[in-house]
Structure formats: C-alpha cells, structure tokens
Design an enzyme around this catalytic site. Structure first.
Site, mmCIF file in Angstrom:
data_model
loop_
_atom_site.group_PDB
_atom_site.id
_atom_site.type_symbol
_atom_site.label_atom_id
_atom_site.label_comp_id
_atom_site.label_asym_id
_atom_site.label_seq_id
_atom_site.Cartn_x
_atom_site.Cartn_y
_atom_site.Cartn_z
ATOM 1 N N GLY A 1 0.812 -1.215 0.000
ATOM 2 C CA GLY A 1 0.000 0.000 0.000
ATOM 3 C C GLY A 1 0.843 1.261 0.000
ATOM 4 O O GLY A 1 0.653 2.152 -0.827
ATOM 5 N N ALA A 2 1.783 1.334 0.937
ATOM 6 C CA ALA A 2 2.614 2.529 1.059
ATOM 7 C C ALA A 2 3.752 2.247 2.023
ATOM 8 O O ALA A 2 3.751 1.220 2.701
ATOM 9 C CB ALA A 2 1.796 3.701 1.573
ATOM 10 N N MET A 3 4.724 3.169 2.068
ATOM 11 C CA MET A 3 5.912 2.947 2.897
ATOM 12 C C MET A 3 6.313 4.226 3.626
ATOM 13 O O MET A 3 6.412 5.290 3.016
ATOM 14 C CB MET A 3 7.048 2.429 1.999
ATOM 15 C CG MET A 3 8.340 2.152 2.737
ATOM 16 S SD MET A 3 8.134 0.840 3.976
ATOM 17 C CE MET A 3 9.289 1.412 5.211
ATOM 18 N N GLU A 4 6.593 4.059 4.923
ATOM 19 C CA GLU A 4 6.773 5.199 5.822
ATOM 20 C C GLU A 4 8.186 5.780 5.867
ATOM 21 O O GLU A 4 8.560 6.386 6.880
ATOM 22 C CB GLU A 4 6.364 4.770 7.239
ATOM 23 C CG GLU A 4 7.329 3.757 7.926
ATOM 24 C CD GLU A 4 6.948 2.304 7.773
ATOM 25 O OE1 GLU A 4 6.226 1.967 6.812
ATOM 26 O OE2 GLU A 4 7.382 1.489 8.618
ATOM 27 N N GLU B 1 3.802 -2.300 13.494
ATOM 28 C CA GLU B 1 2.627 -2.429 12.619
ATOM 29 C C GLU B 1 1.318 -2.604 13.393
ATOM 30 O O GLU B 1 0.321 -1.965 13.079
ATOM 31 C CB GLU B 1 2.828 -3.563 11.606
ATOM 32 C CG GLU B 1 3.968 -3.306 10.612
ATOM 33 C CD GLU B 1 3.822 -2.016 9.807
ATOM 34 O OE1 GLU B 1 2.727 -1.412 9.821
ATOM 35 O OE2 GLU B 1 4.806 -1.593 9.178
ATOM 36 N N HIS C 1 3.380 6.276 11.596
ATOM 37 C CA HIS C 1 4.639 5.550 11.730
ATOM 38 C C HIS C 1 5.802 6.470 12.115
ATOM 39 O O HIS C 1 6.821 5.995 12.618
ATOM 40 C CB HIS C 1 5.025 4.871 10.414
ATOM 41 C CG HIS C 1 4.557 3.448 10.274
ATOM 42 N ND1 HIS C 1 4.697 2.517 11.275
ATOM 43 C CD2 HIS C 1 3.982 2.786 9.229
ATOM 44 C CE1 HIS C 1 4.232 1.348 10.858
ATOM 45 N NE2 HIS C 1 3.780 1.482 9.618
ATOM 46 N N HIS D 1 -1.938 6.088 8.420
ATOM 47 C CA HIS D 1 -1.065 4.996 8.869
ATOM 48 C C HIS D 1 0.416 5.349 8.679
ATOM 49 O O HIS D 1 1.216 5.246 9.618
ATOM 50 C CB HIS D 1 -1.424 3.723 8.092
ATOM 51 C CG HIS D 1 -0.608 2.527 8.448
ATOM 52 N ND1 HIS D 1 -1.024 1.576 9.351
ATOM 53 C CD2 HIS D 1 0.620 2.128 8.028
ATOM 54 C CE1 HIS D 1 -0.091 0.640 9.461
ATOM 55 N NE2 HIS D 1 0.918 0.950 8.674
ATOM 56 N N GLU D 2 0.771 5.787 7.469
ATOM 57 C CA GLU D 2 2.187 6.085 7.207
ATOM 58 C C GLU D 2 2.649 7.275 8.042
ATOM 59 O O GLU D 2 3.765 7.289 8.564
ATOM 60 C CB GLU D 2 2.439 6.331 5.717
ATOM 61 C CG GLU D 2 1.963 5.220 4.784
ATOM 62 C CD GLU D 2 2.367 3.815 5.196
ATOM 63 O OE1 GLU D 2 3.413 3.650 5.844
ATOM 64 O OE2 GLU D 2 1.618 2.864 4.876
HETATM 65 N N1 TRP Z 1 5.804 -0.684 6.358
HETATM 66 C C1 TRP Z 1 4.796 -0.612 5.323
HETATM 67 C C2 TRP Z 1 3.518 -0.234 6.023
HETATM 68 O O1 TRP Z 1 2.901 -0.988 6.678
HETATM 69 C C3 TRP Z 1 4.600 -1.903 4.599
HETATM 70 C C4 TRP Z 1 5.354 -2.081 3.346
HETATM 71 C C5 TRP Z 1 5.372 -1.277 2.284
HETATM 72 C C6 TRP Z 1 6.125 -3.194 2.973
HETATM 73 N N2 TRP Z 1 6.091 -1.829 1.283
HETATM 74 C C7 TRP Z 1 6.583 -2.991 1.675
HETATM 75 C C8 TRP Z 1 6.489 -4.345 3.591
HETATM 76 C C9 TRP Z 1 7.344 -3.921 1.000
HETATM 77 C C10 TRP Z 1 7.258 -5.273 2.940
HETATM 78 C C11 TRP Z 1 7.692 -5.063 1.657
HETATM 79 O O2 TRP Z 1 3.123 0.864 6.027
HETATM 80 ZN ZN ZN Z 2 2.708 0.038 8.567
#
Ligand code: TRP
Ligand code: ZN
Length: 852
Positions: A258-261, A317, A298, A294-295
C-alpha cells in the site's frame, strides 16, 4: 539450500559493529547506476569479521580508511577481516534499476526511479548491515539527467544542489534522525507537485508536498487533506508532533504494497493517493485517508522508535494499525470502522491462524520476511494493542505511550519493551497477557449460561480452548470479555468487561426478574471464536436493540449465518430448504429504522460472503454452501423486494457516502437475487456522476448476469481504458464473474493493453481477486480455477516473488475442503515446488502447506 533455512528469534545477537553515519552517492543510469557508500564503523568486539548483506550487486571496489582492502564474497554476503575499532568503509557497487521487476531495492516505475527497502531491500542497493537495529544518520547525494528527472528526492532536508556537465544535476539531502536502512528512500523523476503547509502545536512550520504523475494534480487533494487531518489528530489524541521541516509523499504506479513510511519521504501506491469523485469510490476515499494516516503515524511508532529485529514487526505495525483505526473512528463512524476491522480478523486472519502459515503476532521463525507482513502481525497485532487499551482505559494507555517514548525514543526495541511500558505506567499486571505475543491460533470460548428464576441469578460458564496452533503446553490467555445484559424488550441492564484468565471460569450476576439477553464479547473485545447456542429470538432482540451498533451487526451476521448453515445441512440430509419468516422481518425492521446510520444499515443487511461463512466452520460441503447461501439471499430479497426498492428510490439523489452505501446495498441484493429491473441498473449507470454509483450499477449488472452486462462493461472500458486505477475495478469485476467462461476470459484479458504482469495492482485485480474473492469459480469442481492461478504463479515467480507469494494464499488454505478438491490443490502446489528457480517467498508458503 542454506538460503532456504529459517531464522529464529531465539538466535538474536546484538550486532558486533555499529554505523554512525552513512554518505551515499547515487549516480542514476537505467541499467548501470553507480552507488558509492561511505560508512563510519565502530566495534567493541575487535577481531570479529564484518559480514555485510548484499543481493544482486555488482561489486566495483572496497576501501578501508581510503585504501583498497581485501575482501571475500560469500553467497549474499561480503566478508572483511582484521578491522580496527574505528574505520571508514567505502564500497562502490553497480545496480540495474530498469531490469528490477521485483520492485525491491532501487527500481523504475514508469520512467521514475524509486526505492523500496523494507524489509531487506537495502542490500540490493549496497553492501550494508541490513538489519533494523543498526541506526545511522544519512547524507545522500543523488545525480541524474536534468531532462526527465527535475525532482531528486531523499530523506530529511535538502542541503545542496547544482548543475553538472552533460546536462546532469545533483541534490544533497541530510537526515538528522538516525534510522535503520529500511527507512531509506530515494526518488528521481518528473511529477506534478501539490504543496501546502502545516504548523505544529509548538509552532514548527512544515512544508507538505504530494508528488503525482503529470496530469494528476487534481487527484492529489484528498491525500493532502488526509495528511493534515492526520497531523492534527496525532497532536490532539496522542500529543505527538512532526519533527522535520518537510514531509513528502510520492505516488508511484508500480508498488508491491500500500505505502511505505520512509522518514520524511513516504512512497505510496497510486491507489492510496489519487482520487476524485469521477474515478474513485467512497471506499477508495476512506482507504486513502486511513493509509495516509497509517504512514504518517509511523513517524513516531516505527521511525522514532523502531524494531530491534524483524520478529518484532508487530511492535510498529500492530500499534500503527491500532492508531490508524482510532484515527478513522474519531474522524468518521466508529461503528462502521470497527465492523470493517472485525471482518478482516474473522474473514482473513482466522483463516491464516488455522492454516499452514499460522504464526503468533511475534513470529518465532521466518524463512522470507516479506511473507510476514500479514493480517496476523498487522490486524491481530492491532487487536492485541486494542485489548491493552480496553484493560487500561484511555488515560493509562496514553500514560503508557508517554513512558514508551520517554524510554525508547531513538532506539530499536522489542514488543516486550512496549508491554513493559504499559505495565509500568498503569500498574496493571500484564504478565499473562503477554502470551498473546507467543501463542498462535485462535482461542475458542465455549459459553453456557443459566438463569435461576427463584434467586434472580444469571450465570455464565466460560471455558477457554486453545487450538493446536498455539503449540504444545499452551496456556490459557488473558481475555478481556465485554458483556452487556439486556432485558427481553431491549433495555440495557448492565455493561462490563470480565477478565477471563482460566481454562474454566464462572461468572454470576444477580437481581434479575427474568432471564437477561446477553450480548457476548461485545464489539469483539478479543480476537477469539465464540461457541454459544444463540436462539433466534435472542439474536433478533440484539439486532434491533443492543446499545452497541457493532453488536447489532454481529447479531445479524449470526442470524443469517445460522439460516444458511441450517439449509446447508438440510441439503446434505436431502431435505427441503426453508427460511424462518422472523429473519426477513428483522431485516425489514433494520431497513425501515430511520434512526440508524444508513452506512451501518448497509452493513447489517449485507449477507456474509462465502469465504466469511467458511471461516465459521471446521469443514464445508462447498456446493451445498453455495446453494444454501443463494437460496437464503433469494428468499430474503423476494420477501423484502418492496422495501428494498422503495428504500433505493428514497436514497437516490442524496449526495452522501452513507446514503450511497445503503442505496447500493439494496441494489446489490436485488440484482443478485435476479429481482432488479434492468432499466434501474442502466439508468444509475448512465446518470451517475461518481464512481461509487457507476461501479455499483455495473457490478449489479454483472452479479445479476443481466443481458446488458457486456454492453455496460464495454462502455466502461471505452471510457476508462487510459486510467489504470479505474481499469483495476473493471478487471476485478471480470475476474469475479460467476459463469464458467471466467478462467478463459481471464486468460484473454491478460493480453489486454491495460494489463501488465509486471504491475502488482493489475495482477491483484485480475488474478489475485479471482483466487481470493471468486470462490465459486476458484473452487470449481473441475479444478480449472486452481490451474489458472498456478499458471500465473509460475510466471510471477520469476518476475515478482513478493506478489506471487501474496496471491497464493487461497491455494494453501485447503484444509476445510473435500478430498477431491484438496487433492487438486495439492497437485498444483507440488507443481510449484518443482520449479527450478522457486523463490524463497513461494518456497516457504508452498512447503509449509504441503507439510501439513
Ligand atoms: N511498512 C509498510 C507499512 O505498513 C509496509 C510495506 C510497504 C512493505 N512496502 C513494503 C512491507 C514492501 C514489505 C515489503 O506501512
Ligand atoms: Zn505500517
């Protein structure tokens, strides 16, 4: 095969070396990007070899304190020996972002460079200590051609930039907060930029930037509004402020999750950024708000305090999902958000917890970390935090959060550290509660109640049963059990939370004139299964009168599920199917209840999916279930036809997500039962000005297998063929079609110009959704559904192992099916296991499934 071996939590060792600073110089070229990484190392265990992680790298040179240094290349590692206590290490590597289809490390998404480093992707950029307990400050220089790459982004603050010969330029970024490498990010490309700002409670002015593909600026506003709401909410509810001068979000088309923090530079799947009413549904708008939240959340729970090792993933998480759920509930409907969260647990997490991938929210062993970004770690993890919140109450919970940050800001810590802070701040004993981190599987509470009319005493006997997944010697858990007692006419008599801690426990309540109606485990106060002999009239009372709206929904799910299972059993016994008239009456009362939030009513009148029903039982006669569910749906719709139509007409034209939810729930029920006039679907499709209504009309035509379905699908495709996120909705509808041509139609659609096996959103829409959300076709008796999925898994294994391993899930959850289907599913899994280059991701899931 050593690569395929599991790592164990019990083997954790603190790193022998630490890294204080990293200077990264990234010179971007599509197939040959050069990376120079200069790190300052320290060790107190001088003499130990330094083993750096690396994957798919071309090593150019290694220097220690400026001089070439001897090294050894091992599989996945670079080894250096005889190092001093302090030294500077310079490593130059070459990588191929354009050829990277796994979307981990540095890759290209539609002409832009971007990174994904969580969990272990940084090792695809340079040799490093790729583990979350090594924290360093980063200074990053990015160089690229000016044409096509006007924006060069990384974490922290921009400190330098300039022009270079050959029409190239560079930017330097400095991130003052020490971070593990999984939070590193780099983006280079050309975007439209939406800018705004936010002033924090203590007066810091933060620049807010949302970068989207050219031409999409008008679709970035909702994400920006959601970001500002999140920042405001985290200050108000948790007292937490943002800490840098800039916060950037970049939306990319090719993204595994979905997305990355990443610190100060979140990277998002476009699905969770881009929205306007024409192209996004009300649910999409809600999803964006919750993922942006969510992001953002984090930044404190994940970045400022991070994980010691990946077994502790739920530390960040579970807690952050809890926080985003609370955010959505505070700014929207608490009941509807709670229902959504409960559905994820009951329909997906319970399945995982009873299947071959069952693991505690803190796993004890892992082969491929990417396989553990699961509904267990995330959503059950959030339920575990929620139970602590229930046990402590808001005030003590917040005191626990404060203590957690006071103790651990800037550190990489464990789930135990979190629980200890909660315990110490509240004075509440959580020793037994800690078992939730160790024991997998879903506990079952068997409940027997009794009323003694003479003494006016009501009693509940609760016995706690732990499943095999909890492991040998599993101990009873500490379960907060919320209970409301009502009078037969629906008045609330008492509400409390019982502490269930023993294998067998009895609770008594006195002072009743008549047997009270119990609302058990109210609002799903713990992620457990209930075994209790509900009566129809008790469920109807709860459905109409429980003071908790969530309990009213749960009663409806129970009522309708019981009716479906009774008919499933009748079919097995060769008996006729029936539906108690009181069930339809209860649904009618919900439909006509003017006090009820229409969005909640929409939930209450919807029939549980086949997958949700399967989760309620130990084994299923699949064809009987499909038949029985359809019968109940048809009976109900026939009984309520007038009310469904008049409610539909009453809500047409009301421009609110809540009204649309109920209107489209009525439409869906009529369509599925074959009772919807085609003209009604057609006019909604043609007159709708928003995606929620057009998609609901189209979905109705498809689900009702109407004659106009193909024509409408064609018109939708013609209008949206160049808008990928909308085409995803079209692919989902196509993959969800109930007729037997579906597998061959999917094969044909995989050659559609809008489809690409390299894009995870497309794959999830056409292939993933087929396996996960079209059980009738996936579990076809002739096995064609399983074969279709396997065909695509074989192709994806080489292209994108993470996505392949995610969509294999329905194929490994075979235990409840008949021997013939199980045999066909296992044959497919065996075929996968023999693939010459099977990825670690698929290997772990497939081999665990076959070992069952
Ligand atoms: N830390 C991210 C979240 O929960 C999750 C995530 C995004 C992720 N991209 C990823 C985990 C690729 C593993 C691999 O918001
Ligand atoms: Zn997360």
């Amino acid at each position: 095969m050593s690569e395929l071996q599991a790592k164990h939590l019990k083997d954790y060792l603190a790193p022998a070396f630490t890294i204080s600073t990293l200077a990264l110089d990234v010179n971007l070229f599509p197939n040959a990007t050069r990376v120079i990484a200069t790190s300052e190392f320290n060790t107190e265990r001088q003499g130990e070899p330094l083993l750096l992680d690396g994957d798919g790298l071309k090593l150019i040179s290694v220097k220690v304190d400026g001089k070439p240094y001897a090294y050894e290349l091992l599989p996945g590692q670079l080894k250096l020996v005889n190092l001093p206590a302090h030294f500077s290490l310079e490593i130059e590597t070459e990588i191929d972002p354009l050829g990277n289809t796994s979307l981990e490390g540095l890759y290209m998404s539609d002409g832009a460079y971007c990174t994904q480093c969580e969990a272990e992707g940084f090792r695809r950029i340079t040799y490093f200590l790729d583990r979350p307990d090594v924290l360093a400050t980063y200074r990053v220089r990015v160089e690229a051609p000016k044409a096509g790459f006007p924006y060069l982004l990384s974490n922290g603050n921009k400190v330098d930039s300039g022009e270079l010969p050959g029409e190239r330029h560079f930017v330097v970024w400095d991130d003052p907060f020490p971070k593990p490498c999984y939070l590193f990010a780099l983006v280079a490309g050309d975007f439209d930029l939406l800018e705004d700002s936010f002033t924090t409670a203590s007066g810091r002015n933060v620049a807010l930037q949302v970068f989207v593909d050219k031409g999409n600026l008008h679709k970035a506003h909702h994400a920006m509004v959601s970001l500002k709401k999140s920042m405001e909410w985290d200050e108000r509810r948790f007292g937490l402020e943002y800490d840098l001068d800039i916060y950037m979000i970049v939306a990319v088309d090719f993204f595994n999750m979905g997305a990355m923090e990443n610190k100060g530079l979140n990277i998002f799947n476009t699905k969770y950024v881009l929205a306007d009413v024409e192209t996004a549904t009300d649910d999409d708008f809600h999803g964006i708000e919750s993922v942006v939240g969510h992001e953002y959340f984090h930044n404190w729970t994940g970045n400022r305090v991070t994980c010691r090792d990946w077994f502790q993933l739920s530390l960040k998480e579970g807690l952050t999902v809890f926080r985003d759920q609370e955010f959505s509930s505070d700014v929207g409907s608490r009941a509807v958000n709670r229902i959504q969260a409960i559905e994820v647990i009951k329909n997906q997490q319970f399945a995982e917890d009873s299947g071959p991938m069952a693991h505690p929210i803190r796993p004890q062993s892992v082969i491929e970390m990417n396989n553990f970004y699961t509904v267990t770690v995330y959503n059950k993890g959030a339920e575990v935090i929620r139970m602590m919140h229930t046990l402590l109450g808001e005030e003590k919970f917040q005191a626990g959060m404060k203590l957690y940050f006071a103790r651990h800001d800037g550190q990489a810590v464990t789930c135990d550290d979190f629980v200890a802070a909660m315990e110490d701040a509240s004075g509440i004993d959580l020793s037994q509660f800690r078992l939730w981190y160790n024991q997998a599987g879903t506990p079952t509470l068997k409940i027997v109640d009794d009323f003694d009319a003479d003494s006016g005493r009501y009693s509940l006997s609760i016995s706690q049963q732990l499943p095999a997944q909890a492991g040998e010697g599993a101990k009873p858990m500490h379960i907060p059990f919320a209970l409301e007692l009502l009078s037969a006419d629906g008045k609330s008599l008492s509400s409390q939370v019982l502490d269930v801690k023993l294998a067998e426990q009895r609770f008594e309540f006195t002072g009743f004139d008549a047997k009270p109606v119990a609302s058990l485990l109210q609002d799903f106060s713990a992620p457990v299964k209930l075994e209790y002999d509900f009566g129809t009239s008790q469920l109807i009372t709860l459905m109409r009168h429980a003071s908790s709206e969530v309990a009213r929904w749960e009663a409806s799910v129970n009522l309708i599920s019981r009716a479906i299972w009774a008919n499933h059993d009748a079919l097995g016994a060769g008996e006729a199917m029936v539906l108690d008239g009181r069930v339809a009456d209860a649904f009618r009362a919900t439909l006509l209840d003017e006090e009820l939030d229409p969005a909640l009513a929409a939930r209450i009148i919807s029939i549980p999916s086949i997958n949700a029903l399967i989760e309620q039982v130990a084994s299923v006669s699949f064809d009987h279930l499909v038949h029985a569910r359809h019968y109940v749906l048809e009976e109900l719709a026939a009984n309520l036809e007038d009310e469904l139509l008049s409610k539909y007409r009453e809500l047409v034209g009301i421009d609110s997500p809540e009204a649309r939810a109920l209107k489209n729930a009525c439409l869906a029920m009529l369509c599925r039962a074959g009772l919807c006039p085609e003209a009604l679907v057609q006019s909604q499709f043609e007159q709708s000005l928003n995606m929620t209504d057009s998609l609901a009309a189209l979905a109705g035509a498809v689900a009702g297998e109407m004659d106009i379905a193909d024509e409408l699908l064609g018109r939708f495709e013609a209008r949206w063929k160049d808008t990928p996120l909308v085409m995803d909705k079209w692919f989902v509808l196509q993959s969800g079609r109930q007729d037997n041509d579906t597998p061959s139609r999917i094969r044909a659609l995989s050659h559609h110009p809008a489809f690409s096996l390299q894009n995870p959103n497309r794959v999830r829409s056409l292939i993933g959704a087929f396996a996960a959300a079209n059980p009738v076709q996936f579990h076809r008796a002739d096995g064609e559904g399983y074969k279709l999925l396997t065909e695509y898994l074989i192709k994806l294994n080489g292209l994108n192992p993470q996505v392949a391993a995610r969509i294999v899930t329905p194929l490994i959850q075979f235990a409840k099916f008949d021997a013939k289907r199980q045999g066909m599913m296992k044959a497919c899994l065996n075929e996968l296991l023999t693939l010459p280059e099977l990825s670690r991701d698929l290997f772990e899931k497939v081999s665990k499934a076959l070992a069952q």
